[in-house]
Design an enzyme around this catalytic site. Sequence first.
Site, PDB file in Angstrom:
ATOM      1  N   GLY A 144       1.317 -16.259 -18.849  1.00  0.00           N
ATOM      2  CA  GLY A 144       2.521 -17.062 -19.037  1.00  0.00           C
ATOM      3  C   GLY A 144       2.606 -17.541 -20.470  1.00  0.00           C
ATOM      4  N   LYS A 145       3.720 -18.082 -20.839  1.00  0.00           N
ATOM      5  CA  LYS A 145       3.863 -18.685 -22.167  1.00  0.00           C
ATOM      6  C   LYS A 145       5.072 -19.594 -22.142  1.00  0.00           C
ATOM      7  CE  LYS A 145       1.682 -18.356 -26.139  1.00  0.00           C
ATOM      8  NZ  LYS A 145       0.254 -18.062 -26.341  1.00  0.00           N
ATOM      9  N   GLY A 146       5.066 -20.600 -23.009  1.00  0.00           N
ATOM     10  CA  GLY A 146       6.201 -21.502 -23.087  1.00  0.00           C
ATOM     11  C   GLY A 146       6.536 -21.811 -24.528  1.00  0.00           C
ATOM     12  N   VAL A 186       7.900 -18.719 -19.446  1.00  0.00           N
ATOM     13  CA  VAL A 186       7.930 -17.381 -18.850  1.00  0.00           C
ATOM     14  C   VAL A 186       6.620 -17.151 -18.111  1.00  0.00           C
ATOM     15  CG1 VAL A 186       8.010 -14.900 -19.319  1.00  0.00           C
ATOM     16  CG2 VAL A 186       9.463 -16.453 -20.638  1.00  0.00           C
TER      17      VAL A 186
END
Length: 422
Positions: free
Chosen positions: A112-114, A67
């Site tokens: 962001g992040k995953g 994201v």
Amino acid sequence: MPAEGANLQKELNPLANAERQFEDAASRLNLPAGLKEVIKKPRRATIVNLPVVMDDGSIRVFTGYRVQHSIARGPAKGGIRYHPQVTLEEVEALAAWMTWKCAVVNIPFGGGKGGIICDPEKLSKSELERLTRRYAADLSDLFGPESDVPAPDVNTNEQVMAWIVDTYSMHERRTEYAVVTGKPLEVGGSAGRREATGRGVLLCIREASAHLKLPLRGARIAVQGFGNVGSVSADLLGREGAVLVAAADVSGAVHNPNGLEVAALIRYVADHRGVKGFPGGQRLETPIVEHDCDVLIPAALENQITHENANRIKARIIAEGANGPTTPDADRILETMGVFVIPDILCNSGGVTVSYFEWVKNRMGLYWPEAEVNQRLEHTMVTAFRDVLAKSLEHRVNMRVAAFMVAIERVVKVMMLRGLYA
Ligand code: NAD
């Protein structure tokens, strides 16, 4: 589900909490209505299904997410989490927190992040490598030093970052270290990165204790989560004369009113994989967050301080090493009790700050020594703390609301200057 259970489940939803924290601060700012809607939502959310050949020759498909919440202030920045309970909602919340965190410390990144839904405990090292490489390959259009820069998070580490560097570099046909941070020193990592989050926690506590006129020397500290962030914070605070009176991790909890010897406890945890049984203290039977202390450092998981236990907190300062350890309902209670909460987006931002230095160094090809990294980190953290404290005093709001206000204002300022494309 009984009403109380449903309420608690709602209280523990990270995305709902991230949105409430945003609204709480945004409602105090005079934001253009449309713009508020733009920054509330993630800019882009990607779902990938990753086929992986397992060691026994079978094929399994893992679901992964990335994201990008905002790229207004710079490339999306944020870790990758491997966990069986990863959800798109959780990744969205964590990505939004990264936007605000990077803005609070004023570094030129968005958020962001995953995550990948998997249990790394049940995967061999080679399965983990193939899964990581497939994730990096599928998302290589998104990733890049100028666009989206991942880092480690829960259950990912320096080795995982080295695999991503290699995969991305193979696609690009050249070595590109700046595509991720939190790398091994030998693969473009930064001196001081491992200790950076704990050092930032120390710097925030030092500033808070000066503001509250509570001497750090002799202050009693309790740490929940004696991993990287918790143990480094305890060690550095000990060097400033604070006393670690209690520590907990997944194995159990120990306490000693006269002080646990931090170096000995760190050695014990390395040998025994937990604090349980540490001979320099007694077993702690009660929840550590309720322990009698001056400074409580939650450095483990989300949702540790809720409306159910907030009124039993005895600490004067809570320094959030973990992301999201306090729910908005608990925040309200703590505020009426006069507890000074240093919010996660400020308190644990030392890690992303030194990640930024790592990215800068990769792009310059010039590597600063640890002393210089620490000096720059101190300047960044102290400036951020003072910006947030000034906002909190000016608007008579708690430090969390103030930190979100500072962050939202910075993001909105850039968005207004850049304008909306097409
Ligand atoms: P870590 O894996 O090194 O340590 C986590 C610790 O929490 C371990 O000691 C573990 O035993 C303990 N723990 C887990 N469940 C627990 C429970 N139920 N009760 C008590 N202890 C428990 O992880 P870390 O890197 O130190 O990260 C800790 C927190 O800080 C996470 O929320 C992470 O997102 C956040 N954080 C870390 C960094 C970083 O640079 N490492 C940066 C920002 C935020």
